[in-house]
Design a protein around this motif. Structure first.
Motif, PDB file in Angstrom:
ATOM      1  N   GLU A  69       0.812  -1.213   0.000  1.00 15.33           N
ATOM      2  CA  GLU A  69       0.000   0.000   0.000  1.00 15.33           C
ATOM      3  C   GLU A  69       0.849   1.270   0.000  1.00 15.33           C
ATOM      4  O   GLU A  69       0.518   2.238  -0.691  1.00 15.33           O
ATOM      5  N   GLU A  70       1.935   1.274   0.753  1.00 16.10           N
ATOM      6  CA  GLU A  70       2.718   2.500   0.912  1.00 16.10           C
ATOM      7  C   GLU A  70       3.835   2.639  -0.114  1.00 16.10           C
ATOM      8  O   GLU A  70       4.301   3.756  -0.349  1.00 16.10           O
ATOM      9  N   ALA A  71       4.263   1.528  -0.705  1.00 14.06           N
ATOM     10  CA  ALA A  71       5.397   1.617  -1.630  1.00 14.06           C
ATOM     11  C   ALA A  71       5.179   0.878  -2.949  1.00 14.06           C
ATOM     12  O   ALA A  71       6.016   0.975  -3.844  1.00 14.06           O
ATOM     13  N   HIS A  72       4.079   0.130  -3.069  1.00 10.88           N
ATOM     14  CA  HIS A  72       3.802  -0.687  -4.255  1.00 10.88           C
ATOM     15  C   HIS A  72       4.979  -1.618  -4.565  1.00 10.88           C
ATOM     16  O   HIS A  72       5.461  -1.722  -5.694  1.00 10.88           O
ATOM     17  N   VAL A  73       5.458  -2.270  -3.516  1.00 12.97           N
ATOM     18  CA  VAL A  73       6.598  -3.176  -3.607  1.00 12.97           C
ATOM     19  C   VAL A  73       6.229  -4.497  -2.947  1.00 12.97           C
ATOM     20  O   VAL A  73       5.446  -4.534  -1.993  1.00 12.97           O
ATOM     21  N   LYS A  74       6.787  -5.589  -3.455  1.00  6.00           N
ATOM     22  CA  LYS A  74       6.653  -6.893  -2.805  1.00  6.00           C
ATOM     23  C   LYS A  74       8.049  -7.448  -2.551  1.00  6.00           C
ATOM     24  O   LYS A  74       9.036  -6.986  -3.148  1.00  6.00           O
ATOM     25  N   ALA A  75       8.148  -8.410  -1.648  1.00  8.15           N
ATOM     26  CA  ALA A  75       9.441  -8.998  -1.280  1.00  8.15           C
ATOM     27  C   ALA A  75       9.290 -10.506  -1.204  1.00  8.15           C
ATOM     28  O   ALA A  75       8.245 -11.018  -0.786  1.00  8.15           O
ATOM     29  N   GLU A  76      10.340 -11.204  -1.581  1.00  5.98           N
ATOM     30  CA  GLU A  76      10.322 -12.663  -1.564  1.00  5.98           C
ATOM     31  C   GLU A  76      10.895 -13.241  -0.272  1.00  5.98           C
ATOM     32  O   GLU A  76      10.551 -14.356   0.110  1.00  5.98           O
ATOM     33  N   ASP A  77      11.757 -12.498   0.396  1.00  6.35           N
ATOM     34  CA  ASP A  77      12.425 -13.014   1.602  1.00  6.35           C
ATOM     35  C   ASP A  77      12.047 -12.152   2.803  1.00  6.35           C
ATOM     36  O   ASP A  77      12.304 -10.946   2.809  1.00  6.35           O
ATOM     37  N   TRP A  78      11.445 -12.782   3.801  1.00  8.68           N
ATOM     38  CA  TRP A  78      10.979 -12.076   4.992  1.00  8.68           C
ATOM     39  C   TRP A  78      11.568 -12.708   6.246  1.00  8.68           C
ATOM     40  O   TRP A  78      11.608 -13.934   6.367  1.00  8.68           O
ATOM     41  N   ARG A  79      12.010 -11.863   7.181  1.00  9.07           N
ATOM     42  CA  ARG A  79      12.519 -12.305   8.488  1.00  9.07           C
ATOM     43  C   ARG A  79      12.003 -11.333   9.547  1.00  9.07           C
ATOM     44  O   ARG A  79      11.711 -10.179   9.250  1.00  9.07           O
ATOM     45  N   PHE A 109       9.955  -6.130  10.535  1.00  8.96           N
ATOM     46  CA  PHE A 109      10.402  -7.174   9.621  1.00  8.96           C
ATOM     47  C   PHE A 109      11.551  -6.669   8.751  1.00  8.96           C
ATOM     48  O   PHE A 109      11.633  -5.485   8.424  1.00  8.96           O
ATOM     49  N   LEU A 110      12.391  -7.602   8.342  1.00 13.08           N
ATOM     50  CA  LEU A 110      13.378  -7.364   7.290  1.00 13.08           C
ATOM     51  C   LEU A 110      12.838  -8.004   6.019  1.00 13.08           C
ATOM     52  O   LEU A 110      12.487  -9.188   6.008  1.00 13.08           O
ATOM     53  N   ALA A 111      12.750  -7.221   4.953  1.00 19.40           N
ATOM     54  CA  ALA A 111      12.266  -7.717   3.668  1.00 19.40           C
ATOM     55  C   ALA A 111      13.360  -7.540   2.619  1.00 19.40           C
ATOM     56  O   ALA A 111      13.926  -6.453   2.486  1.00 19.40           O
ATOM     57  N   ARG A 112      13.636  -8.629   1.891  1.00 23.47           N
ATOM     58  CA  ARG A 112      14.670  -8.600   0.851  1.00 23.47           C
ATOM     59  C   ARG A 112      14.120  -9.201  -0.431  1.00 23.47           C
ATOM     60  O   ARG A 112      13.036  -9.740  -0.466  1.00 23.47           O
ATOM     61  N   ASP A 113      14.932  -9.123  -1.488  1.00 22.97           N
ATOM     62  CA  ASP A 113      14.539  -9.589  -2.825  1.00 22.97           C
ATOM     63  C   ASP A 113      13.277  -8.849  -3.262  1.00 22.97           C
ATOM     64  O   ASP A 113      12.212  -9.425  -3.433  1.00 22.97           O
ATOM     65  N   LEU A 114      13.434  -7.547  -3.445  1.00 20.59           N
ATOM     66  CA  LEU A 114      12.309  -6.657  -3.727  1.00 20.59           C
ATOM     67  C   LEU A 114      12.004  -6.589  -5.221  1.00 20.59           C
ATOM     68  O   LEU A 114      12.890  -6.723  -6.064  1.00 20.59           O
ATOM     69  N   SER A 115      10.737  -6.325  -5.518  1.00 22.09           N
ATOM     70  CA  SER A 115      10.328  -6.072  -6.898  1.00 22.09           C
ATOM     71  C   SER A 115       9.038  -5.262  -6.879  1.00 22.09           C
ATOM     72  O   SER A 115       8.373  -5.139  -5.846  1.00 22.09           O
ATOM     73  N   GLU A 116       8.695  -4.704  -8.025  1.00 20.59           N
ATOM     74  CA  GLU A 116       7.456  -3.942  -8.158  1.00 20.59           C
ATOM     75  C   GLU A 116       6.263  -4.862  -7.910  1.00 20.59           C
ATOM     76  O   GLU A 116       6.210  -5.995  -8.391  1.00 20.59           O
ATOM     77  N   ALA A 117       5.286  -4.367  -7.163  1.00 16.70           N
ATOM     78  CA  ALA A 117       4.084  -5.157  -6.889  1.00 16.70           C
ATOM     79  C   ALA A 117       3.211  -5.234  -8.130  1.00 16.70           C
ATOM     80  O   ALA A 117       3.281  -4.374  -9.020  1.00 16.70           O
ATOM     81  N   ASP A 118       2.414  -6.267  -8.198  1.00 14.80           N
ATOM     82  CA  ASP A 118       1.490  -6.440  -9.319  1.00 14.80           C
ATOM     83  C   ASP A 118       0.260  -5.551  -9.136  1.00 14.80           C
ATOM     84  O   ASP A 118      -0.074  -5.142  -8.032  1.00 14.80           O
ATOM     85  N   GLY A 119      -0.435  -5.270 -10.238  1.00 14.53           N
ATOM     86  CA  GLY A 119      -1.702  -4.561 -10.169  1.00 14.53           C
ATOM     87  C   GLY A 119      -1.549  -3.062 -10.016  1.00 14.53           C
ATOM     88  O   GLY A 119      -0.456  -2.496 -10.097  1.00 14.53           O
ATOM     89  N   GLU A 120      -2.690  -2.409  -9.764  1.00 13.21           N
ATOM     90  CA  GLU A 120      -2.725  -0.957  -9.651  1.00 13.21           C
ATOM     91  C   GLU A 120      -2.229  -0.516  -8.281  1.00 13.21           C
ATOM     92  O   GLU A 120      -2.279  -1.262  -7.311  1.00 13.21           O
ATOM     93  N   ARG A 121      -1.773   0.718  -8.222  1.00 13.39           N
ATOM     94  CA  ARG A 121      -1.333   1.276  -6.952  1.00 13.39           C
ATOM     95  C   ARG A 121      -2.522   1.476  -6.019  1.00 13.39           C
ATOM     96  O   ARG A 121      -3.628   1.788  -6.452  1.00 13.39           O
ATOM     97  N   PHE A 122      -2.265   1.338  -4.730  1.00 18.58           N
ATOM     98  CA  PHE A 122      -3.286   1.520  -3.710  1.00 18.58           C
ATOM     99  C   PHE A 122      -3.698   2.985  -3.653  1.00 18.58           C
ATOM    100  O   PHE A 122      -2.873   3.886  -3.723  1.00 18.58           O
ATOM    101  N   GLU A 123      -5.014   3.233  -3.536  1.00 17.23           N
ATOM    102  CA  GLU A 123      -5.525   4.596  -3.441  1.00 17.23           C
ATOM    103  C   GLU A 123      -5.246   5.144  -2.046  1.00 17.23           C
ATOM    104  O   GLU A 123      -5.752   4.611  -1.050  1.00 17.23           O
ATOM    105  N   VAL A 124      -4.443   6.214  -1.965  1.00 16.96           N
ATOM    106  CA  VAL A 124      -4.078   6.780  -0.668  1.00 16.96           C
ATOM    107  C   VAL A 124      -4.942   8.005  -0.371  1.00 16.96           C
ATOM    108  O   VAL A 124      -5.533   8.606  -1.270  1.00 16.96           O
ATOM    109  N   GLU A 125      -5.007   8.371   0.930  1.00 20.47           N
ATOM    110  CA  GLU A 125      -5.779   9.536   1.337  1.00 20.47           C
ATOM    111  C   GLU A 125      -5.156  10.157   2.573  1.00 20.47           C
ATOM    112  O   GLU A 125      -4.225   9.610   3.160  1.00 20.47           O
ATOM    113  N   ASP A 126      -5.665  11.315   2.970  1.00 21.73           N
ATOM    114  CA  ASP A 126      -5.205  12.034   4.163  1.00 21.73           C
ATOM    115  C   ASP A 126      -3.698  12.285   4.087  1.00 21.73           C
ATOM    116  O   ASP A 126      -3.197  12.682   3.045  1.00 21.73           O
ATOM    117  N   GLU A 127      -2.965  12.041   5.183  1.00 18.64           N
ATOM    118  CA  GLU A 127      -1.525  12.307   5.193  1.00 18.64           C
ATOM    119  C   GLU A 127      -0.779  11.500   4.134  1.00 18.64           C
ATOM    120  O   GLU A 127       0.221  11.944   3.583  1.00 18.64           O
TER     121      GLU A 127
END
Length: 208
Positions: free
Chosen positions: A100-110, A129-147
């Protein structure tokens, strides 16, 4: 001596909830002290949070900059958010926040570390969490609001963030704890020794 935090609950003679907000509330407890006296304690009741230190193959940390009204600052932070559902799996919440905040996904989580943010006045618990092996997330960007509609994004070298933390230029607690924990983990037993992504979390129990 084993240096380890231990659960304990002192007797509560009376309790009240004078304020209930959208996500949090304020509770007042009359707590019996070791000498038998009764002391009133006010604190914020919080559902808990997750945060994600996402680091790419160039050793850069994914950051967002967001306005925080209570401190009247725009702070550089790592992606983070509330546990919206009681008993929610924190890994799923962290994956959602990274999307939602970065439109990123990760394959390795600790699990990097678990903290109480302000134990003297709030029961908020955060799993970072530590997230590694990053890539662009699939689909449309999350609709953000407020801050979040005013978010800035950056990828900053880890070494630069360490300097900024120690210079007093960066103040977000999850960023500070996450960055320094990552450096400590690398200098210690290595990242592979970190806890698995669905390690138990007594502060906010969940179903894996």
């Amino acid at each position: 001596m084993t240096i380890k935090d231990t659960p304990q609950e002192w007797e509560i003679r009376a309790t009240d909830t004078p304020f209930v907000g959208n996500k949090t509330s304020v509770r007042t407890d009359d707590v019996v002290m070791p000498d038998g006296s009764v002391v009133r304690r006010d604190y914020q009741v919080h559902p808990g949070s997750v945060a994600v230190l996402a680091i790419d193959d160039e050793d850069r940390v994914l950051l967002i900059k967001q306005y925080r009204h209570p401190v009247r600052h725009k702070l550089w932070e790592i992606p983070a958010g509330l546990l919206d559902i009681p008993g929610e799996n924190p890994l799923h919440a962290a994956q959602r926040e990274l999307y939602e905040e970065a439109h990123v996904k990760a394959e390795d989580w600790r699990v990097l570390t678990d903290v109480y943010t302000t134990a003297g006045g709030c029961d908020e618990a955060v799993r970072i969490f530590l997230a590694r092996d990053l890539s662009e997330a699939d689909g449309e960007r999350f609709e953000v609001e407020d801050e979040e509609a005013d978010l800035e994004h950056a990828r900053v070298p880890l070494a630069q963030l360490v300097r900024g933390v120690l210079a007093g230029e960066l103040h977000n607690n999850c960023l500070v704890v996450g960055v320094l924990s990552l450096v400590a983990a690398r200098a210690g037993n290595g990242l592979e020794a970190l806890r698995p992504a669905e390690a138990p979390w007594p502060a906010r129990p969940f179903v894996a």
